[in-house]
Design a protein around this motif. Structure first.
Motif, PDB file in Angstrom:
ATOM      1  N   PRO A   1      54.369  84.039  14.610  1.00 28.14           N
ATOM      2  CA  PRO A   1      54.593  82.114  14.239  1.00 28.14           C
ATOM      3  C   PRO A   1      54.472  82.035  13.151  1.00 28.14           C
ATOM      4  O   PRO A   1      54.962  80.418  12.493  1.00 28.14           O
ATOM      5  N   GLU A   2      54.893  82.736  11.645  1.00 27.78           N
ATOM      6  CA  GLU A   2      54.630  82.447  10.717  1.00 27.78           C
ATOM      7  C   GLU A   2      55.797  82.858  10.083  1.00 27.78           C
ATOM      8  O   GLU A   2      56.527  83.413  10.572  1.00 27.78           O
TER       9      GLU A   2
ATOM     10  N   HIS B   1      56.276  84.752  23.365  1.00 33.13           N
ATOM     11  CA  HIS B   1      57.125  86.131  23.634  1.00 33.13           C
ATOM     12  C   HIS B   1      58.187  85.509  24.553  1.00 33.13           C
ATOM     13  O   HIS B   1      58.197  84.844  24.761  1.00 33.13           O
ATOM     14  N   GLY B   2      59.622  86.385  24.203  1.00 32.74           N
ATOM     15  CA  GLY B   2      60.436  86.363  25.069  1.00 32.74           C
ATOM     16  C   GLY B   2      60.768  86.789  26.194  1.00 32.74           C
ATOM     17  O   GLY B   2      59.387  87.267  27.044  1.00 32.74           O
ATOM     18  N   SER B   3      61.570  86.807  27.521  1.00 30.97           N
ATOM     19  CA  SER B   3      61.631  87.772  28.274  1.00 30.97           C
ATOM     20  C   SER B   3      63.547  87.867  28.719  1.00 30.97           C
ATOM     21  O   SER B   3      63.860  87.295  27.882  1.00 30.97           O
ATOM     22  N   CYS B   4      63.206  88.898  29.750  1.00 34.77           N
ATOM     23  CA  CYS B   4      64.278  89.324  29.572  1.00 34.77           C
ATOM     24  C   CYS B   4      64.680  89.576  31.086  1.00 34.77           C
ATOM     25  O   CYS B   4      63.478  89.635  31.843  1.00 34.77           O
TER      26      CYS B   4
ATOM     27  N   ALA C   1      55.739  79.634  24.186  1.00 34.91           N
ATOM     28  CA  ALA C   1      54.687  79.899  24.156  1.00 34.91           C
ATOM     29  C   ALA C   1      55.229  81.339  24.899  1.00 34.91           C
ATOM     30  O   ALA C   1      54.420  83.146  24.718  1.00 34.91           O
ATOM     31  N   GLY C   2      55.809  81.257  25.914  1.00 36.77           N
ATOM     32  CA  GLY C   2      56.248  82.846  26.868  1.00 36.77           C
ATOM     33  C   GLY C   2      56.795  82.126  27.450  1.00 36.77           C
ATOM     34  O   GLY C   2      57.600  81.078  28.086  1.00 36.77           O
ATOM     35  N   SER C   3      58.177  83.037  28.064  1.00 34.41           N
ATOM     36  CA  SER C   3      59.374  82.443  29.100  1.00 34.41           C
ATOM     37  C   SER C   3      58.766  83.552  30.068  1.00 34.41           C
ATOM     38  O   SER C   3      58.814  84.339  30.227  1.00 34.41           O
TER      39      SER C   3
ATOM     40  N   MET D   1      55.351  76.407  26.613  1.00 36.47           N
ATOM     41  CA  MET D   1      55.947  75.495  25.400  1.00 36.47           C
ATOM     42  C   MET D   1      54.154  75.011  24.980  1.00 36.47           C
ATOM     43  O   MET D   1      54.077  74.204  24.116  1.00 36.47           O
ATOM     44  N   GLY D   2      53.190  75.253  25.707  1.00 31.63           N
ATOM     45  CA  GLY D   2      52.004  75.630  25.170  1.00 31.63           C
ATOM     46  C   GLY D   2      51.744  73.823  25.951  1.00 31.63           C
ATOM     47  O   GLY D   2      51.814  73.310  26.766  1.00 31.63           O
TER      48      GLY D   2
END
Length: 353
Positions: free
Chosen positions: A111-112, A130-133, A175-177, A194-195
């Motif tokens: 996040p920074e 995090h992402g995803s694939c 935030a995650g996917s 996205m929270g």
């Protein structure tokens, strides 16, 4: 109305809770279903039907490429020959023997902005983003949610060498996917959490030359849940579980359902672990809530109208919590006390779902 559940099989499976509350379940066009379970520094891949039939040996085992990274949503090729891992700064394909087949580098999910790295690829930066694939059902492409220079993208990669074939810029701060593969083997869905800022939902297809996408976010703040096994639509859940909807691929709402109201007209929320038991039935939990003590449990709905059929009545009366529908008339629950994965179907007295 109560609908009796019949136990169809059980297996002791430490860590199996990720199958019903997480992203360890992966289904493929044509009916293949797998469990992708992390065990230490390895990803163990099981054929779900074989596992529930008593086969305890994994079909494949892949070494996790980053020892400190425990996030991201990963995928395994249809033939089980390689796994693709969504890391903090790269997407990496790994063979069964542990060899790195290719790597697609991207920005850091930490996040920074502009924070430095030590140069150690095993370094994990602060933050849980995090992402995803997802490997396509034909095994030719990898869809991945990544970040480059503070901009998030949805990219299509060549599964053989990791080359970027197409990209779509996203208006997200994730935030995650997670990805949801359409059973037609062509379309891919992406749900981005996205929270407190909400949910984004996209559909796309790649024909080898052109990326066509559908941005469904003007009127939506909804989680992409599941796709009808007969291609009759997909399910979304309102961000906080207020209602469940069935949509056509273009986003049009075909049906909607809210949980049953109590005597005062108040309603609980649906839980996000829901989906198609089969082409005619949806299962969706209502979590335990002291405000709605009589509503908790698993509810069966008509898959086309989302009309409520009734609550599931389990033999011991104690099953609640998360659920994983399998699309074949059965669903999974997990007992964390005994580390047991259970498979259920409707009892004979209740007829076919």
């Amino acid at each position: 109305m109560s609908i009796n559940a019949e136990l169809r099989g059980s297996v002791g499976l430490p860590g199996g809770g990720a199958l019903v509350n997480g992203f360890a379940f992966e289904s493929r066009c044509g009916g293949a279903r797998r469990a992708l379970l992390r065990n230490g520094q390895e990803l163990e891949v099981y054929d779900l039907d074989e596992l529930l039939g008593g086969e305890r040996a994994p079909a494949a085992v892949f070494a996790l490429p980053w020892s400190g990274w425990d996030r991201g949503v990963h995928s395994v090729s249809p033939d089980g020959a390689f796994a693709v891992f969504s890391g903090q700064r790269a997407v990496r394909a790994v063979g069964v023997g542990g060899e790195v087949l290719w790597e697609y580098r991207h920005g850091c999910w930490g996040p920074e902005l502009g924070h430095p790295h030590s140069g150690d690829e095993q370094e994990v930066c602060r933050g849980s983003e995090h992402g995803s694939c997802r490997v396509s059902d034909d095994g030719l492409f990898v869809w991945a949610h990544v970040v480059h220079e503070e901009q998030e993208y949805w990219v299509v990669l060549d599964a053989q060498d990791g080359r970027e074939l197409a990209r779509l810029a996203l208006d997200s701060a994730t935030a995650g996917s997670h990805h949801v593969s359409h059973p037609d083997g062509i379309h891919m869905g992406l749900s981005i959490g996205m929270g407190q800022d909400g949910i984004l939902l996209y559909w796309a297809r790649w024909d080898g030359e052109r990326l066509t996408s559908w941005d469904l976010n003007e009127t939506m703040d909804r989680i992409l849940i599941d796709v009808h096994p007969g291609h009759a639509g997909y399910l979304t859940l309102e961000h906080y579980g207020a209602d469940l909807r069935l949509h056509a691929l273009d986003g049009d709402v075909l049906a909607e359902a809210e949980p049953e109201a109590d005597e005062f007209g108040d309603r609980p929320c649906w839980d996000y672990t829901c989906g198609f038991v089969d082409a005619g039935t949806v299962i969706v939990p209502v979590p335990e809530d002291e405000e709605f003590p009589d509503q908790a449990g698993h509810w069966l709905l008509d898959a086309h109208t989302l009309g409520i059929r009734g609550r599931v009545d389990y033999p011991d009366g104690a099953v609640a919590g998360y659920v994983r529908p399998l699309g074949d008339g059965t669903w999974l629950t997990y007992d964390g006390r005994t580390e047991t994965l259970n498979r259920w179907g409707a009892g004979a007295d209740d007829g076919q779902l």
